[in-house]
Design an enzyme around this catalytic site. Structure first.
Site, PDB file in Angstrom:
ATOM      1  N   LYS A   1       0.854  -1.188   0.000  1.00  0.00           N
ATOM      2  CA  LYS A   1       0.000   0.000   0.000  1.00  0.00           C
ATOM      3  C   LYS A   1       0.887   1.233   0.000  1.00  0.00           C
ATOM      4  O   LYS A   1       1.478   1.592   1.010  1.00  0.00           O
ATOM      5  CB  LYS A   1      -0.939   0.062   1.198  1.00  0.00           C
ATOM      6  CG  LYS A   1      -2.086   1.069   0.962  1.00  0.00           C
ATOM      7  CD  LYS A   1      -2.647   1.685   2.217  1.00  0.00           C
ATOM      8  CE  LYS A   1      -1.862   2.879   2.702  1.00  0.00           C
ATOM      9  NZ  LYS A   1      -1.913   4.051   1.782  1.00  0.00           N
TER      10      LYS A   1
ATOM     11  N   GLU B   1       9.535  16.944  14.760  1.00  0.00           N
ATOM     12  CA  GLU B   1       9.893  16.743  13.359  1.00  0.00           C
ATOM     13  C   GLU B   1       9.067  17.671  12.466  1.00  0.00           C
ATOM     14  O   GLU B   1       7.838  17.553  12.411  1.00  0.00           O
ATOM     15  CB  GLU B   1       9.650  15.281  12.961  1.00  0.00           C
ATOM     16  CG  GLU B   1      10.058  14.959  11.541  1.00  0.00           C
ATOM     17  CD  GLU B   1       9.753  13.522  11.151  1.00  0.00           C
ATOM     18  OE1 GLU B   1      10.578  12.914  10.438  1.00  0.00           O
ATOM     19  OE2 GLU B   1       8.692  13.006  11.561  1.00  0.00           O
TER      20      GLU B   1
END
Length: 485
Positions: free
Chosen positions: A181, A388
């Site tokens: 996926k 992040e």
């Protein structure tokens, strides 16, 4: 550009056949450089995912792939590498359009490394053998490695081709079957590769692609009882969920998650060389690089000099149309990624940071561009430093000693990559040993090769991609002990 015949066009690839989603659903794919729709692809449902897993299971249990010799599987994977190189222009153009990567980068990095991935693991497939073990038992003891079964490969938007290959190549080399996926924003190279693997001789059902969303297709794949191993690259938040689901099913797991690497410049560094590595470390792939270097730590005697050089140099980095060969920094992969960067830069301003350069969108052809940005003056507990960002943003902090540099470098929850600039060989070894990261670069950045494993510690995950370590993670070992009595 239109997608090539390998994409089906834009249908699911299950059991060697192109098919629409069971409910006929489709979703748009955008060109990040213009914000315009370029094609649509099928949006898989849980039913489609189950069909793909069943196809992979049937291919594993009843097909030739798992029982084929490693040498024969290696020959097929070598052909995959050859086809990638033969179709390099088409693949690079597709990846550039889908992700917004500069076309030069796609050729030099993405396509080259993808071909190298398959070539390397094709060669390693020849080495899959066991060992006899010396024991006090009155008998012969030996080990036999074998494939795990059906692998769910879930990959992110930033390096669709490379991070798919880093999972699919070792998984196939070991004899597993795969349901892949890709990220919903960037599915095109996965569909292209499905056709290419089929042309190379990979049997039907061994590699399957289900395009769709994480909450539907991704969740169904994680929870499917027919999956034996989960190989995931993505954010730490989603990775925690994926690992939890895998734990419920006692599935084997590899998790390569978020990063927030520190790049240390010591006072004895070659400053000119260091600046080049620093800029590469934070603008590479428009900062959408989990092993990028967004936190710069500079020895205090060099701090003002380095900040001044960055203020002059960074605005000169070519930003623009990814189709132009001179472009170094392209657009962000999508609007939501661009907004996230904007929010962090605004937070930096509120937290007292000084914008050395950049700090705003770049209005160009309706695309998702952001100027490479350098921020100074933030405290180490700032969210902008601790979290992040995943964009072309660099924070700069001074330090006064080697111990402080290491402490600052290790102060975030992440531990995927780290690096340092020094001309002192003893320091290079000493500091590299103390940095909490899966890979450490010295006097450069982003030096990657399929033979060199990478992966995280702490909130950056566990397990390794690349190297013999990756191949081993797609195998299970059986021990056989034969009595002499």
């Amino acid at each position: 550009m239109t997608t090539t015949f390998e994409s089906g066009p834009g249908r699911l690839f299950i059991g060697g056949q192109w098919r629409e989603a069971a409910d006929g659903a489709r979703t748009d794919v955008f060109d990040p450089s213009t914000g315009q729709v370029v094609t649509t692809v099928a949006e898989a449902s849980a039913t489609d995912v189950d069909t793909a897993v069943r196809a992979a299971r049937d291919a594993f249990d009843n097909g030739p792939w798992a029982t084929m010799s490693g040498r024969d599987r290696g020959r097929v994977l070598h052909r995959v590498a050859e086809l990638i190189r033969e179709n390099a222009d088409d693949i690079a153009a597709l990846e550039s359009q889908d992700v917004g990567k500069p076309i030069t980068l796609c050729h030099a990095v993405d396509v080259t490394n993808a071909a190298n991935d398959y070539e390397y693991f094709a060669s390693l497939a020849w080495t899959l053998d066991g060992a006899t073990r010396d024991t006090p038992l009155n008998g012969l003891a030996y080990t036999k490695p074998g494939p795990i079964g059906v692998v769910a490969a879930i990959t992110p938007f930033n390096f669709p081709l490379i991070l798919a290959g880093s999972k699919i190549a070792p998984a196939l080399a070991a004899g597993n079957t795969v349901v892949h996926k890709p990220a919903e924003e960037t599915p095109l190279s996965a569909l292209y590769m499905a056709g290419l693997l089929q042309r190379a001789g990979v049997p039907d059902g061994v590699y399957n692609v289900v395009t769709g969303t994480g909450p539907v297709a991704g969740e169904a794949l994680l929870r499917n009882p027919g999956v034996d191993k989960i190989a995931f690259t993505g954010s730490t938040a989603v990775g925690r969920h994926a690992a939890s689901v895998a734990g419920e099913g006692l599935k084997s797991v590899t998790m390569e998650l978020g990063g927030n690497a520190a790049h240390i410049v010591f006072e004895d560094a070659d400053v000119e060389k260091a600046i080049g590595a620093v800029i590469k470390g934070f603008v590479f792939n428009t900062g959408q690089f989990c092993m990028g270097g967004p936190r710069l730590l500079v020895a205090r005697p060099l701090y003002n000099t380095v900040v001044g050089i960055l203020a002059d140099a960074v605005p000169g980095v070519p930003v623009g149309d990814p189709r132009q060969p001179e472009t170094v920094v392209g657009p962000m992969a999508g609007e939501r990624h661009l907004k996230k960067v904007e929010e962090y830069v605004e937070l930096a301003r509120k937290e007292g940071g000084r914008i050395v350069c950049g700090g705003e969108r770049l209005d160009l052809n309706g695309g998702f561009y952001y100027k490479p940005t350098v921020i100074a003056g933030l405290s180490n507990d700032s969210r902008v430093i601790q979290e992040e960002i995943f964009g072309p943003v660099l924070t700069v902090q001074p330090f006064d000693s080697e111990d402080e540099a290491v402490e600052l470098a290790n102060s975030t929850p992440y531990g995927l990559a780290s690096g340092l600039q020094t001309t002192d060989l003893a320091r290079a070894h000493r500091v590299a040993d103390r940095l909490q990261a899966g890979i450490v670069w010295v006097n450069d950045w982003a030096m990657l090769d399929p033979a060199v494993p990478f992966g995280g510690v702490k909130a950056s995950g566990f397990g390794r991609e690349y190297g013999p370590e990756a191949l081993a993670s797609y195998t299970k070992v059986k021990s056989v002990v034969i009595s002499f009595d």
